[in-house]
Scaffold this active site. Structure first.
Site, PDB file in Angstrom:
ATOM      1  N   ASP A  92       0.825  -1.215   0.000  1.00 30.34           N
ATOM      2  CA  ASP A  92       0.000   0.000   0.000  1.00 30.34           C
ATOM      3  C   ASP A  92       0.860   1.266   0.000  1.00 30.34           C
ATOM      4  O   ASP A  92       0.526   2.253   0.664  1.00 30.34           O
ATOM      5  CB  ASP A  92      -0.950   0.025   1.204  1.00 30.34           C
ATOM      6  CG  ASP A  92      -1.940  -1.117   1.174  1.00 30.34           C
ATOM      7  OD1 ASP A  92      -2.019  -1.798   0.146  1.00 30.34           O
ATOM      8  OD2 ASP A  92      -2.619  -1.347   2.184  1.00 30.34           O
ATOM      9  N   ASP A 137      -0.251  -4.287  -3.795  1.00 31.43           N
ATOM     10  CA  ASP A 137      -1.248  -3.195  -3.911  1.00 31.43           C
ATOM     11  C   ASP A 137      -0.585  -1.839  -3.712  1.00 31.43           C
ATOM     12  O   ASP A 137      -1.123  -0.973  -3.013  1.00 31.43           O
ATOM     13  CB  ASP A 137      -2.363  -3.381  -2.878  1.00 31.43           C
ATOM     14  CG  ASP A 137      -3.059  -4.720  -2.995  1.00 31.43           C
ATOM     15  OD1 ASP A 137      -2.995  -5.331  -4.078  1.00 31.43           O
ATOM     16  OD2 ASP A 137      -3.670  -5.159  -1.998  1.00 31.43           O
ATOM     17  N   ARG A 165      -5.223  -5.976  -9.209  1.00 33.02           N
ATOM     18  CA  ARG A 165      -6.352  -6.788  -8.788  1.00 33.02           C
ATOM     19  C   ARG A 165      -7.469  -5.846  -8.367  1.00 33.02           C
ATOM     20  O   ARG A 165      -7.231  -4.697  -7.974  1.00 33.02           O
ATOM     21  CB  ARG A 165      -5.990  -7.747  -7.663  1.00 33.02           C
ATOM     22  CG  ARG A 165      -5.516  -7.109  -6.353  1.00 33.02           C
ATOM     23  CD  ARG A 165      -5.276  -8.182  -5.310  1.00 33.02           C
ATOM     24  NE  ARG A 165      -4.568  -7.684  -4.137  1.00 33.02           N
ATOM     25  CZ  ARG A 165      -4.239  -8.450  -3.088  1.00 33.02           C
ATOM     26  NH1 ARG A 165      -4.547  -9.742  -3.087  1.00 33.02           N
ATOM     27  NH2 ARG A 165      -3.587  -7.937  -2.064  1.00 33.02           N
TER      28      ARG A 165
END
Length: 369
Positions: free
Chosen positions: A170, A191, A251
């Site tokens: 993140d 991510d 994703r």
């Protein structure tokens, strides 16, 4: 002056310039001390001002040049939060100006840098979250990571030029608002560009650190558009995906996620499938993941997921234009306003909006021009 300065605490920008041409920036830490003192538009992190001091709160624009001019300070180890609009944050283009902190486990409280204000520009700044790089945070196989954003961007009309964002998971919380990233480097493994902003990344380096989480696989994006009516999404224009693999392009964080890679060079770090529907398998028809005119060994689309959206050349141009035409006034380029993709023009708009003329002239010319 030392070449680096280690400080701790949380820095919160709540004040800006006065008509005398100087400003003080209030920054509160856990002990009530202040981590930023500003004079002549040069921010020195690690100052010893107290939170109870009389802080300036005049005109609402300031250019913060950190790590330049009066100080040879390049590493600031503290959290920074911008809460006031019309801020230009500048580092040193010749040597890295780093804002770093090590905190993880919470996407709201862990980011090293938080932008919670509109009309913002950053240049030549390295934003790091060092939490997942600490050996004590990894298990024996070295794959134990958690949420550890280097930056969380929540303001509207924000632009970042020649900046770097680094963490493992993140890394860049591109949460909401309209944002432009030019010639930036974003590094991570899981991510590491995620959120629900309307953002374009142009000429950026997307640096995969997937080897650090092996044997797990990595994901570049986790876009979070919640409905087809939302105009949010991520566009990567003329970027370079590099580093170590294996890595997915993205994703789905929500079932209407939207991402486009256009004209991008992809090294051999991308999994053949390209994309992952995550927990929305079976409803991938709602997801808008696309590639157009990309090149390199990682851009081979022969084995991509069958539900990847195929866009016409016109649709690609329209998508890139829609994401590029973000301006400081909320109008698009066609209405006569400069896009935030124009580095100097957007800086001029921010300074002019506060009544200071243009960037590098007038009030700030002597201290920051």
């Amino acid at each position: 002056m030392p070449s680096s300065l280690r400080t701790t605490g949380i820095c919160i920008v709540v004040a800006a310039s006065t008509d005398q041409g100087w400003a003080q920036v209030r920054a509160t830490g856990d002990d009530g001390s202040c981590g930023v003192g500003l004079w002549g538009c040069t921010a020195l992190l690690g100052g010893d001002r107290r939170a109870g001091d009389d802080w300036a709160s005049g005109l609402n624009c300031c250019i913060l040049s950190i790590g330049t001019l009066c100080a040879n300070i390049t590493i600031f180890s503290e959290k920074v939060e911008i809460k006031k609009p019309y801020i230009i944050l500048e580092g040193d283009r010749d040597q890295q100006t780093v804002i770093q902190y090590g905190d993880g486990g919470n996407v709201v409280t862990s980011p090293t840098f938080k932008l919670n204000a509109d009309n913002f520009v950053a240049r030549y700044i390295v934003f790091k979250n060092t939490y997942d790089n600490l050996p004590s945070k990894l298990d024996a196989s070295g794959v134990n990571t958690t949420w550890a954003p280097a930056a969380a961007i929540n303001g509207d009309r924000a632009s970042f030029y020649h900046c770097s964002f680094s963490s493992l998971q993140d890394t860049l919380t591109d949460a909401k608002g309209r944002h432009y990233f030019y010639d930036c480097k974003i590094s991570g493994a899981i991510d590491f560009i995620w959120g629900n902003a309307q953002s374009i990344y142009e000429n950026c380096q997307i640096n995969s650190l997937a080897s650090k989480i092996a044997p797990r696989v990595g994901f570049i994006t986790a876009q979070a558009r919640e409905s087809p009516e939302e105009n949010t999404g991520f566009v990567f224009k003329n970027c370079h995906v590099t580093g170590s693999g294996p890595m997915y392009l993205g994703r789905a964080h929500t079932n209407h996620a939207r991402v486009l890679f256009a004209g991008t060079t992809m090294d051999n770090v991308i999994r053949a499938e390209g994309w992952d529907g995550a927990r929305f398998k079976g409803s991938e028809n709602l997801i808008s993941f696309s590639e157009a005119n990309c090149r390199g060994p990682g851009a081979n689309m022969s084995k991509r997921v069958k539900w990847e959206k195929k866009l016409s050349d016109q649709e690609v141009l329209l998508a890139v234009y829609a994401f590029s035409s973000i301006s400081s006034s909320g109008a698009d380029v066609g209405e006569g306003c400069s896009a935030i993709g124009d580095e100097k023009a957007f800086s001029d708009q921010i300074v002019a909006a506060a009544g200071h003329g243009s960037y590098g002239t007038g009030l700030f010319s002597e201290a920051c021009g």
